[in-house]
Design an enzyme around this catalytic site. Structure first.
Site, PDB file in Angstrom:
ATOM      1  N   SER A   1       0.872  -1.177   0.033  1.00  0.00           N
ATOM      2  CA  SER A   1      -0.027  -0.144  -0.039  1.00  0.00           C
ATOM      3  C   SER A   1       0.818   1.163   0.114  1.00  0.00           C
ATOM      4  O   SER A   1       0.431   2.348  -0.502  1.00  0.00           O
ATOM      5  CB  SER A   1      -0.947  -0.069   1.307  1.00  0.00           C
TER       6      SER A   1
ATOM      7  N   LYS B   1       4.007 -11.639   3.467  1.00  0.00           N
ATOM      8  CA  LYS B   1       2.575 -12.012   3.042  1.00  0.00           C
ATOM      9  C   LYS B   1       2.807 -11.914   1.280  1.00  0.00           C
ATOM     10  O   LYS B   1       3.299 -11.128   0.677  1.00  0.00           O
ATOM     11  CB  LYS B   1       1.931 -10.720   3.437  1.00  0.00           C
TER      12      LYS B   1
ATOM     13  N   GLU C   1      -9.552 -10.224   2.901  1.00  0.00           N
ATOM     14  CA  GLU C   1     -10.002  -8.835   2.611  1.00  0.00           C
ATOM     15  C   GLU C   1     -11.258  -8.749   1.737  1.00  0.00           C
ATOM     16  O   GLU C   1     -11.401  -9.559   0.707  1.00  0.00           O
ATOM     17  CB  GLU C   1      -8.752  -8.256   1.678  1.00  0.00           C
TER      18      GLU C   1
ATOM     19  N   GLU D   1       0.014 -12.650  -2.160  1.00  0.00           N
ATOM     20  CA  GLU D   1      -1.559 -12.836  -2.332  1.00  0.00           C
ATOM     21  C   GLU D   1      -1.437 -14.201  -3.437  1.00  0.00           C
ATOM     22  O   GLU D   1      -0.753 -14.366  -4.134  1.00  0.00           O
ATOM     23  CB  GLU D   1      -1.667 -11.639  -3.173  1.00  0.00           C
TER      24      GLU D   1
END
Length: 272
Positions: free
Chosen positions: A55, A121, A190, A123
């Protein structure tokens, strides 16, 4: 203020202590940070986990997605955060294109661990199982991110809620179990229906962290610039401005921790 916040944390947060929190029903708090000062403040406020998120591409670098972020960007900010945090658990995102193969994933994850990350992390779903196994067998803890995965924004056609159909929900459940079997230590969920967040949290042994995934996840996460209300543009449904009623960012951070701990955040208006 809760007694939890009145007592300074003296022991470092670890993977076993996070698992123990899930087992006893104590909510886990996580926030993003990108520098030493914010990391230190969050640590002092009792935040268990600090995420150096990709982010940063949007909130720090001004891009309109996370895709331009490089491994060097994340490693730099990881080192900054690790210097500021004393007891919080530090985790870093693997940015877009940094884990296309399991060997490349290991090479880049090592850079983040050497910068100070205690977990990385990634995805992706079932197709990431081999990569998760490859990393965890080589002593790199992994959180897997399911649901709305921003690095797949072009495939999704935008930032849309995932797992709304019975078929999609069942697929996500099977993927979560497969990734846990491959060695994943935590699961980030999410933008999925709150009911699915609850089912996934009950299904897996590992802690789940939600962002727009309902109140029943093991814990919650928000982006720094969202919870202090400085990111311009439309706010996601799952965002709450914790600066309301506060006179400092530290006050907002303590309010966030208290709200997650007592279950008042996320409220129904923050859920799907």
């Amino acid at each position: 203020m809760s007694s939890y916040l009145q007592e300074a944390r003296t022991k470092a947060v670890t993977i076993p202590s996070l698992l123990a929190m899930k087992e006893r029903g104590e909510k886990i708090t996580m926030l993003t940070a990108y520098d030493a000062s914010f990391a230190s403040m969050m640590d002092t406020c009792g935040v268990e986990m600090i995420l150096i998120g990709d982010s940063l591409g949007m909130v720090c670098q001004g891009h309109n997605s996370t895709l331009p972020v490089t491994i060097e960007d994340v490693a730099y900010h990881t080192a900054c955060v690790a210097r500021g945090s004393k007891t919080a658990f530090v985790m870093s995102d693997m940015p877009f294109g940094s884990y296309a193969t399991k060997e490349e994933a290991f090479k880049n994850a090592v850079k983040l661990v050497q910068a100070g990350a205690q977990m990385v992390k990634i995805e992706g779903g079932a197709w990431m199982a081999d990569t998760v196994r490859f990393l965890t067998e080589r002593a790199i803890p992994v959180m897997v991110h399911l649901g709305l995965t921003p690095q797949f924004v072009h495939q999704f056609g935008g930032y849309k809620v995932q797992g709304k159909t019975a078929e999609a929900a069942e697929k996500m459940k099977s993927e979560a179990l497969l990734l846990q079997e491959a060695g994943a230590d935590m699961l980030l969920l999410e933008a999925i229906p709150a009911s699915l967040g609850k089912e996934l949290t009950e299904l897996v042994k590992m802690p789940t962290i939600g962002i727009g995934a309902g109140p029943d996840c093991s814990g919650q996460v928000l982006v720094l610039h969202d919870y202090i209300n400085v990111f311009p543009g439309k706010k996601a449904r799952f965002v709450r401005n914790f600066m309301e009623g506060q006179t400092s960012i530290e006050g907002a951070t303590r309010a966030y921790v208290a709200a997650v701990k007592d279950g008042s955040f996320p409220a129904p208006e923050h859920c799907f």
